[in-house]
Design a protein around this motif. Structure first.
Motif, PDB file in Angstrom:
ATOM      1  N   UNK A 121       0.911  -1.457   0.302  1.00 18.12           N
ATOM      2  CA  UNK A 121       0.324   0.370   0.132  1.00 18.12           C
ATOM      3  C   UNK A 121       0.614   1.322   0.029  1.00 18.12           C
ATOM      4  N   UNK A 122       0.344   2.090  -0.669  1.00 17.32           N
ATOM      5  CA  UNK A 122       1.511   3.150  -0.763  1.00 17.32           C
ATOM      6  C   UNK A 122       1.296   4.097   0.271  1.00 17.32           C
ATOM      7  N   UNK A 123       2.323   4.914   0.642  1.00 13.78           N
ATOM      8  CA  UNK A 123       1.751   6.448   2.058  1.00 13.78           C
ATOM      9  C   UNK A 123       1.102   6.992   1.379  1.00 13.78           C
ATOM     10  N   UNK A 124      -0.129   7.219   1.630  1.00 15.06           N
ATOM     11  CA  UNK A 124      -0.829   8.601   1.091  1.00 15.06           C
ATOM     12  C   UNK A 124      -1.474   9.436   2.385  1.00 15.06           C
ATOM     13  N   UNK A 125      -0.980   8.974   3.809  1.00 12.45           N
ATOM     14  CA  UNK A 125      -2.061   9.650   4.532  1.00 12.45           C
ATOM     15  C   UNK A 125      -1.090  11.347   4.978  1.00 12.45           C
ATOM     16  N   UNK A 126       0.337  11.293   4.576  1.00 10.16           N
ATOM     17  CA  UNK A 126       1.267  12.366   5.661  1.00 10.16           C
ATOM     18  C   UNK A 126       2.501  12.741   4.794  1.00 10.16           C
ATOM     19  N   UNK A 127       2.485  13.777   4.404  1.00  6.34           N
ATOM     20  CA  UNK A 127       3.690  13.640   3.547  1.00  6.34           C
ATOM     21  C   UNK A 127       4.608  15.075   4.381  1.00  6.34           C
ATOM     22  N   UNK A 128       5.829  15.792   4.147  1.00 11.05           N
ATOM     23  CA  UNK A 128       5.864  16.998   4.673  1.00 11.05           C
ATOM     24  C   UNK A 128       5.467  17.707   4.062  1.00 11.05           C
ATOM     25  N   UNK A 129       5.856  18.995   3.856  1.00 16.53           N
ATOM     26  CA  UNK A 129       5.664  19.812   2.893  1.00 16.53           C
ATOM     27  C   UNK A 129       6.229  21.473   3.723  1.00 16.53           C
ATOM     28  N   UNK A 130       5.897  22.385   3.285  1.00 13.97           N
ATOM     29  CA  UNK A 130       6.087  23.585   2.821  1.00 13.97           C
ATOM     30  C   UNK A 130       5.078  24.945   2.597  1.00 13.97           C
ATOM     31  N   UNK A 131       4.854  25.727   4.100  1.00 16.53           N
ATOM     32  CA  UNK A 131       3.939  26.473   3.005  1.00 16.53           C
ATOM     33  C   UNK A 131       4.263  27.907   2.714  1.00 16.53           C
ATOM     34  N   UNK A 132       2.987  28.041   1.759  1.00 16.53           N
ATOM     35  CA  UNK A 132       3.721  29.742   1.156  1.00 16.53           C
ATOM     36  C   UNK A 132       2.963  30.246   0.654  1.00 16.53           C
TER      37      UNK A 132
END
Length: 896
Positions: free
Chosen positions: A879-890
């Motif tokens: 199963x692919x990880x699709x629940x959370x990931x690291x991002x930045x906000x602009x």
């Protein structure tokens, strides 16, 4: 318990202590009119229409609230009773508008029907009309309180069935009315627009706001809701081959008279102008309409050519967790018998494979172990990784009822504040991705404080010593450093769970869509086994995102299992199927969904047949997926709409919706439910099963499918889990589930406590306990999930006008702490950037998230939130990880 005997209309009848006169009358076939009674609501005797007379004393009493007593002599039709009923009805009509001929409630109005039955026409009382206030601007519900009879059914449904508390009585006396707090419009209240209040309202006081049809319909079809995996029974009303209304079904053993906003108002997609109405073949100038003969001949020819040139394993089939059991069964049979490959998977790979593998290993059963009815009997309920009030509303209702009315203690594990947070006895907010550490620490507390069910662990489980030893370092203090949850709170939650006589576990995608999903499921199974909460006690409830995710897997739309989870590698099993199907079956395990894409990129998969799924939108790294699908030698997509995946196909086949075919679904608890045809298919579209049968015939391998009954007979012969299920109306009775009657809507293939090799397996903790991996330049954690007014990736809910109108725009939820430094306010357009890509959305400032965490719905098709994710798989479930990931906000200052 000794029966109580009374005389009812001159006949002796008996009932059990606590039974009301009305309940006994209904059981005895005696009709007593009522306007405020509902079997799912607490009786309050508000309308007084159900008055009966005890002839011993001449007393009149409300039958809905009066318990039976030995020696009663009840008359339901005495002159005194009839006179009093007529007076009450006339008093109601005196303040009711004279609008029956134009009222949209029509013959569904219970007040009108009772008045007619009693011969009441003109009212000779002075009329005191109520004020009509119709001001709602939401697209779902309209109030006309001039028609309200103060039965309180809407209030009780809100409080007792869905447990929302959005409305109650305000004012007193003649000014009394049901309203929201401070009488604000529904759209500004806590109302979820589930439609339950509309369905129970006996008059036209509560109605659909945007009505497709006004009046009474002649045709109503009982079927099963097409959205989430709860499997709610619904009744869809039809006029001129068009669905005009949906209501909770009478066979509502799952939803118990309730429904959610999608079930009530989300069926509009069936009549969307974007529906595919004929086969399409891609030419030099794009898609062109074709006949079924042309399309199927081309598909059959290309499938055969590629199979002959490159071998059967150069083809792959991706099936749907939205299709019926029959269609999934046929699709896997077509894949194995006609195409000759085990390269078949279905949409549930994205969310439930970890449950199937983790629970299958630990308890020998690939899903939920207990009934919904058992859930409300639990003393303690652990909810983890599931926003039930958005993703599985009727399960959320059940949890709230258990807490509010039966004293259950809720342990909620969720970093985000949800509607269940206010019901929680203990609310833990761990760091995203740290669930395994938290669960193992709870197990450690239970073992170290000797709270285990020693008899259960000793007699019914294996590997306990190894498991216990593996937890030596998993102290609450150690887990606090990983999860961010205080050690004392972890210990408190563990004790609350372990000391309950019956404890239930509910989990969802927040567990299964991480790279540690299977490990987390096993950790939950460990908790259940430690405390003996398996089988007839407590239980594990594995939520399913889509309508038939459970059934698709049960029917063998998997690369490693034939129907009933029987291994493709087992010679004896294959022989059994070969003898019935008359074909040689492939023996090697096939490819999972993401492996198909990887092998297509490598050039080994030349052709794909995708049924009812949209991987170009739903898979991680969708740009990569689209490139791969575009590079295939041949792609066939079968769907309701020209989705982003369908646009890449050479041939597109138009499929019928849930309302245009017959069959069965299997819900998350394993309940097998009927899907009934209510309208004719749109245009030239066909049910998926019929397309598969026609295609097999074109390829020279006909598959006989004469009736649903014949199909179920075959499944019962081949699939142990489905033995003795039968179809509705069948006289068969289940020998394994004698507590259920012969109605299909109450049958399920049930976990019976039989562990693999006679024992449940504890799963020792693995050394690694990763949370979300930090990435330089991406300081925030984005959680992706479900919202109430949209569904899945939005292919259907985006084409439901009322749902879209209420939730029209993609958004990202941001807490004030993260928004303020960037000058972000409500409505600001922002960019979310990960190492894989970026998306834009409107900001929505909230206080429901901890600092450093964002939330974004996955259900807006044009936003492509999946482009933020790389392809990272749980190595056990794929199963692919699709629940959370690291991002930045602009801020998206370039906008406009």
């Amino acid at each position: 318990m000794e029966a109580i005997t009374i005389t009812l209309n001159g006949r002796e009848v008996s009932g059990h202590p606590g039974m009301t006169i009305l309940e006994l009358a209904k059981e005895s076939g005696v009709s007593i009119p009522t306007l405020c009674y509902d079997a799912y609501l607490t009786s309050i005797g508000a309308c007084r229409i159900c008055l009966v007379e005890d002839e011993r004393t001449g007393a009149l009493m409300a039958s809905c609230v009066t318990p039976i007593a030995s020696g009663m002599v009840i008359n339901t039709q005495s002159p005194k009773v009839l006179e009093r009923r007529k007076t009450i009805i006339k008093l109601m009509l005196a303040s009711h508008p004279d609008s029956c001929l134009v009222c949209d409630k029509g013959n569904r109005c219970e007040l009108r029907n009772i008045s007619a039955d009693m011969g009441i026409g003109l009212v000779d009382f002075q009329r005191i009309p109520l004020k009509a206030t119709i001001e709602e601007v939401n697209p779902f519900i309209e109030k006309d309180l001039s028609k309200c009879i103060l039965c309180a059914k809407c209030i009780r449904a809100d409080h007792e069935m869905v447990v929302e508390g959005a409305i109650d009585y305000i004012h007193r006396g003649f000014e009394s009315k049901p309203a929201t707090l401070n009488d604000v419009p529904l759209e500004k209240s806590d109302c979820t627009f589930c439609g339950t209040c509309v369905s129970v309202c006996p008059t036209g006081a509560l109605m659909e706001k945007e009505r497709i049809y006004r009046g009474t319909v002649a045709t109503a079809v009982s079927t099963t809701c097409p959205f989430c995996g709860c499997g709610c029974s619904i009744s869809i009303e039809v006029v001129d081959n068009r669905i005009v209304r949906a209501r909770p079904g009478k066979e509502s053993s799952v939803n118990r008279g309730t429904i959610c906003v999608k079930g009530s108002y989300g069926y509009d997609f069936v009549h969307s102008p974007e529906r595919l109405t004929s086969p399409l073949i891609k030419g030099n100038n794009g898609f062109e309409k074709a006949s079924w003969e042309q399309a199927l001949s081309l598909v059959a020819s290309k499938f055969s050519q590629i199979k002959n040139a490159h071998g059967p394993n150069s083809l792959a089939v991706y099936g749907s967790s939205k299709c019926t059991n029959e269609e999934n069964y046929l699709l896997q049979r077509f894949t194995r018998c006609v195409l000759g490959t085990n390269n078949i998977d279905n949409g549930s790979r994205l969310y439930s494979a970890a449950s199937r593998i983790g629970l299958g290993w630990a308890v020998g059963f690939p899903g939920t172990t207990n009934h919904m009815e058992d859930l409300e009997q639990a003393e303690s309920i652990l909810v983890i990784g599931a926003n039930l009030t958005a993703s599985a509303p009727v399960v959320g209702y059940a949890v709230k009822r258990a807490v509010k009315y039966k004293g259950a203690k809720l342990i909620l594990v969720d970093p985000q504040q949800t509607k269940l947070s206010s019901f929680a006895h203990v609310w833990l907010r761990p760091e995203v991705g740290s669930d395994v550490a938290l669960l193992n620490s709870m197990s450690r507390v239970i073992i170290s404080e000797n709270l285990i069910d020693e008899e259960f662990v000793t007699r019914k489980t294996d590997d306990f010593e190894a498991f216990s030893k593996s937890l030596e370092q998993c102290t609450p203090e150690h887990a606090e450093g990983i999860t961010g949850v205080r050690a004392q709170d972890i210990s408190r939650a563990a004790r609350l769970f372990a000391t309950a006589e019956k404890a239930a576990i509910i989990y969802g995608n927040g567990i299964t869509q991480h790279v540690t999903g299977t490990e987390a499921v096993m950790a939950l199974a460990n908790l259940a086994m430690l405390t003996g909460n398996m089988g007839r006690r407590g239980g594990i409830y594995a939520m399913q995102s889509d309508r038939n995710g459970q059934g698709a897997c049960d029917m063998g739309a998997l690369p490693d299992f034939l129907p009933g989870y029987q291994s493709v590698e087992d010679n004896q099993t294959r022989k059994k199927f070969e003898n019935l199907w008359g074909a040689n079956l492939p023996s090697s395990i096939g490819l999972t969904a993401l492996e198909m894409i990887e092998q297509a990129r490598a050039g080994r998969i030349k052709c794909m047949y995708i049924v009812g799924e949209n991987p170009a939108l739903g898979f991680p790294n969708p740009a990569f997926v689209r490139d791969v699908l575009s590079s295939l030698d041949f792609l066939v997509v079968q769907d309701l709409f020209l989705t982003k995946t369908a646009k890449l196909a050479t041939v597109v086949l138009p499929a019928a919706s849930f309302a245009e075919k017959d069959g069965t679904f299997t819900n998350f608890e394993g309940r097998v439910q009927r899907v009934r045809k209510a309208i004719k298919p749109v245009g030239e579209s066909l049910p998926d099963w019929e397309i598969i049968v026609k295609l097999a015939d074109k390829m020279g391998h006909p598959i006989k499918y004469p009736s649903l009954q014949k199909f179920m007979d075959e499944v019962e012969d081949l699939v142990p889990l489905y033995q003795d299920i039968g179809y509705a109306g069948s006289e068969k009775k289940s020998t394994d589930r004698v507590e259920f009657d012969s109605s299909l809507s109450t049958k399920r293939r049930l976990y019976k406590g039989q562990f693999p090799c006679g024992f449940g397996r504890f799963s020792p903790m693995e050394k690694r306990q990763p949370g979300e991996i930090e990435k330089d330049g991406y300081p925030l954690t984005l959680i992706v999930g479900s919202i109430l007014f949209r569904f899945g990736h939005g292919s259907r809910s985006a084409r439901s006008p009322r749902l879209s109108k209420f939730s029209p725009q993609a958004y990202v939820e941001i807490c004030e702490i993260d928004a303020k430094p960037l000058g972000i306010v409500n409505g600001t357009e922002v960019k979310l950037i990960s190492e894989m890509g970026e998306v834009t959305a409107a900001a929505k400032i909230t206080d429901t998230l901890p600092a450093g965490t964002l939330f974004m719905p996955k259900s807006f098709p044009n936003t492509y939130v999946s482009r933020l994710f790389n392809v990272v798989l749980d190595q056990r479930s794929k199963t692919p990880s699709l629940k959370a990931c690291k991002v930045r906000l602009e801020r998206n200052d370039s906008h406009g």
